[in-house]
Scaffold this active site. Structure first.
Site, mmCIF file in Angstrom:
data_model
loop_
_atom_site.group_PDB
_atom_site.id
_atom_site.type_symbol
_atom_site.label_atom_id
_atom_site.label_comp_id
_atom_site.label_asym_id
_atom_site.label_seq_id
_atom_site.Cartn_x
_atom_site.Cartn_y
_atom_site.Cartn_z
ATOM 1 N N LYS A 9 4.255 2.673 -12.625
ATOM 2 C CA LYS A 9 2.873 2.223 -12.758
ATOM 3 C C LYS A 9 2.512 1.997 -14.246
ATOM 4 O O LYS A 9 3.251 2.434 -15.143
ATOM 5 C CB LYS A 9 1.954 3.269 -12.120
ATOM 6 C CG LYS A 9 2.150 3.403 -10.597
ATOM 7 C CD LYS A 9 1.237 4.492 -10.044
ATOM 8 C CE LYS A 9 1.357 4.625 -8.545
ATOM 9 N NZ LYS A 9 0.445 5.673 -8.016
ATOM 10 N N TYR A 49 -1.229 -1.870 -1.311
ATOM 11 C CA TYR A 49 -1.974 -0.666 -0.921
ATOM 12 C C TYR A 49 -2.899 -0.916 0.272
ATOM 13 O O TYR A 49 -3.894 -0.206 0.435
ATOM 14 C CB TYR A 49 -2.744 -0.130 -2.129
ATOM 15 C CG TYR A 49 -1.855 0.605 -3.112
ATOM 16 C CD1 TYR A 49 -1.226 1.796 -2.748
ATOM 17 C CD2 TYR A 49 -1.634 0.118 -4.400
ATOM 18 C CE1 TYR A 49 -0.402 2.471 -3.634
ATOM 19 C CE2 TYR A 49 -0.810 0.792 -5.292
ATOM 20 C CZ TYR A 49 -0.201 1.968 -4.907
ATOM 21 O OH TYR A 49 0.620 2.649 -5.786
ATOM 22 N N ASN A 112 -0.296 9.015 -11.676
ATOM 23 C CA ASN A 112 0.911 9.766 -11.306
ATOM 24 C C ASN A 112 2.208 8.970 -11.478
ATOM 25 O O ASN A 112 3.211 9.250 -10.823
ATOM 26 C CB ASN A 112 0.764 10.374 -9.908
ATOM 27 C CG ASN A 112 0.529 9.320 -8.837
ATOM 28 O OD1 ASN A 112 0.561 8.118 -9.123
ATOM 29 N ND2 ASN A 112 0.312 9.749 -7.610
ATOM 30 N N HIS A 115 5.234 4.783 -8.030
ATOM 31 C CA HIS A 115 5.036 4.554 -6.603
ATOM 32 C C HIS A 115 6.401 4.451 -5.966
ATOM 33 O O HIS A 115 7.300 3.807 -6.526
ATOM 34 C CB HIS A 115 4.281 3.243 -6.344
ATOM 35 C CG HIS A 115 4.399 2.834 -4.904
ATOM 36 N ND1 HIS A 115 3.602 3.372 -3.926
ATOM 37 C CD2 HIS A 115 5.270 1.998 -4.267
ATOM 38 C CE1 HIS A 115 3.964 2.889 -2.754
ATOM 39 N NE2 HIS A 115 4.978 2.042 -2.930
ATOM 40 N N GLU A 126 6.899 -3.908 1.188
ATOM 41 C CA GLU A 126 6.534 -3.875 -0.238
ATOM 42 C C GLU A 126 7.515 -4.704 -1.080
ATOM 43 O O GLU A 126 7.096 -5.408 -1.999
ATOM 44 C CB GLU A 126 6.464 -2.413 -0.724
ATOM 45 C CG GLU A 126 5.277 -1.671 -0.099
ATOM 46 C CD GLU A 126 5.324 -0.153 -0.261
ATOM 47 O OE1 GLU A 126 6.149 0.356 -1.048
ATOM 48 O OE2 GLU A 126 4.515 0.523 0.403
HETATM 49 P P1 IDP Z 1 1.862 8.257 -2.796
HETATM 50 O O1 IDP Z 1 1.795 7.404 -4.043
HETATM 51 O O2 IDP Z 1 2.457 9.597 -3.094
HETATM 52 O O3 IDP Z 1 2.518 7.578 -1.639
HETATM 53 P P2 IDP Z 1 -0.665 7.821 -1.402
HETATM 54 O O4 IDP Z 1 -1.392 8.844 -0.597
HETATM 55 O O5 IDP Z 1 0.017 6.705 -0.668
HETATM 56 O O6 IDP Z 1 0.346 8.581 -2.366
HETATM 57 O O7 IDP Z 1 -1.736 7.204 -2.415
HETATM 58 C C1 IDP Z 1 -1.437 6.051 -3.171
HETATM 59 C C2 IDP Z 1 -1.896 6.265 -4.588
HETATM 60 O O8 IDP Z 1 -3.331 6.334 -4.617
HETATM 61 C C3 IDP Z 1 -1.430 7.590 -5.221
HETATM 62 O O9 IDP Z 1 -0.148 7.519 -5.793
HETATM 63 C C4 IDP Z 1 -2.514 7.842 -6.252
HETATM 64 O O10 IDP Z 1 -2.236 7.145 -7.460
HETATM 65 C C5 IDP Z 1 -3.752 7.262 -5.602
HETATM 66 N N1 IDP Z 1 -4.534 8.329 -4.946
HETATM 67 C C6 IDP Z 1 -4.191 9.036 -3.851
HETATM 68 N N2 IDP Z 1 -5.135 9.930 -3.542
HETATM 69 C C7 IDP Z 1 -6.116 9.774 -4.465
HETATM 70 C C8 IDP Z 1 -7.383 10.403 -4.677
HETATM 71 O O11 IDP Z 1 -7.806 11.313 -3.959
HETATM 72 N N3 IDP Z 1 -8.115 9.960 -5.762
HETATM 73 C C9 IDP Z 1 -7.687 8.988 -6.575
HETATM 74 N N4 IDP Z 1 -6.508 8.369 -6.404
HETATM 75 C C10 IDP Z 1 -5.728 8.751 -5.363
HETATM 76 MG MG MG Z 2 1.967 5.996 -0.439
#
Ligand code: IDP
Ligand code: MG
Length: 150
Positions: A9, A49, A112, A115, A126
């Protein structure tokens, strides 16, 4: 060979963690079959997404993914989807273990770093958003096809 989709990212690129992340993927024994640095379009990020479109963080997430260069990759190997999820670590930085990419380098769920697709079907979907099939090279398998006499 199972394929997965991985993205470093914008904050991973900005923090010069491209090499660190690729090193971890390679040393685990996974293959990188396609790799490029791009500016994702809003359309690509929304498709990527789509499952989160009703979440409160969706708009911010799409804006963030388009805010700077990202590295997109096709990675393969046995159980590559699950293995990449393990290398990445938990989404929530309070749960990602040290030794994982997120556990070692991130402390904010919005930033984080990486992805990685969460299922084989999602990986296919994707990959199709960011790559044409002719950009993906299965080089180890193609080496196996040759017979070297010396
Ligand atoms: P993942 O990346 O581990 O698969 P997902 O639940 O698919 O996690 O969420 C996609 C992305 O959305 C996450 O990597 C994170 O950057 C963002 N995200 C997930 N939950 C939250 C939240 O509660 N607040 C803000 N951003 C979030
Ligand atoms: Mg995800």
């Amino acid at each position: 060979m199972e394929r997965t989709f991985v993205m470093i990212k914008p904050n991973g690129v900005e923090r010069t963690l491209i090499g660190e992340i690729i090193k971890r993927i390679e040393r685990k024994g996974l293959e990188i079959n396609a790799l490029k640095i791009i500016l994702a379009s809003k359309e690509q990020a929304k498709k990527h997404y789509d499952i989160h479109q009703n979440k409160p963080f969706f708009e911010d997430l799409v804006k963030y993914i388009c805010s700077g260069p990202v590295v997109v990759m096709v990675v393969s190997g046995n159980n590559s989807v699950e293995i990449m999820r393990l290398l990445a670590g938990a989404t929530d930085p309070t749960k990602s273990q040290p030794g994982t990419i997120r556990g070692d380098f991130s402390s904010d769920v919005r930033l984080n770093l990486i992805h990685t697709a969460d299922a084989i079907e999602r990986a296919k979907y994707e990959i199709s958003i960011y790559f044409n099939e002719n950009e993906i090279i299965d080089y180890k398998r193609s080496i196996d096809k040759h017979t070297f006499t010396k």
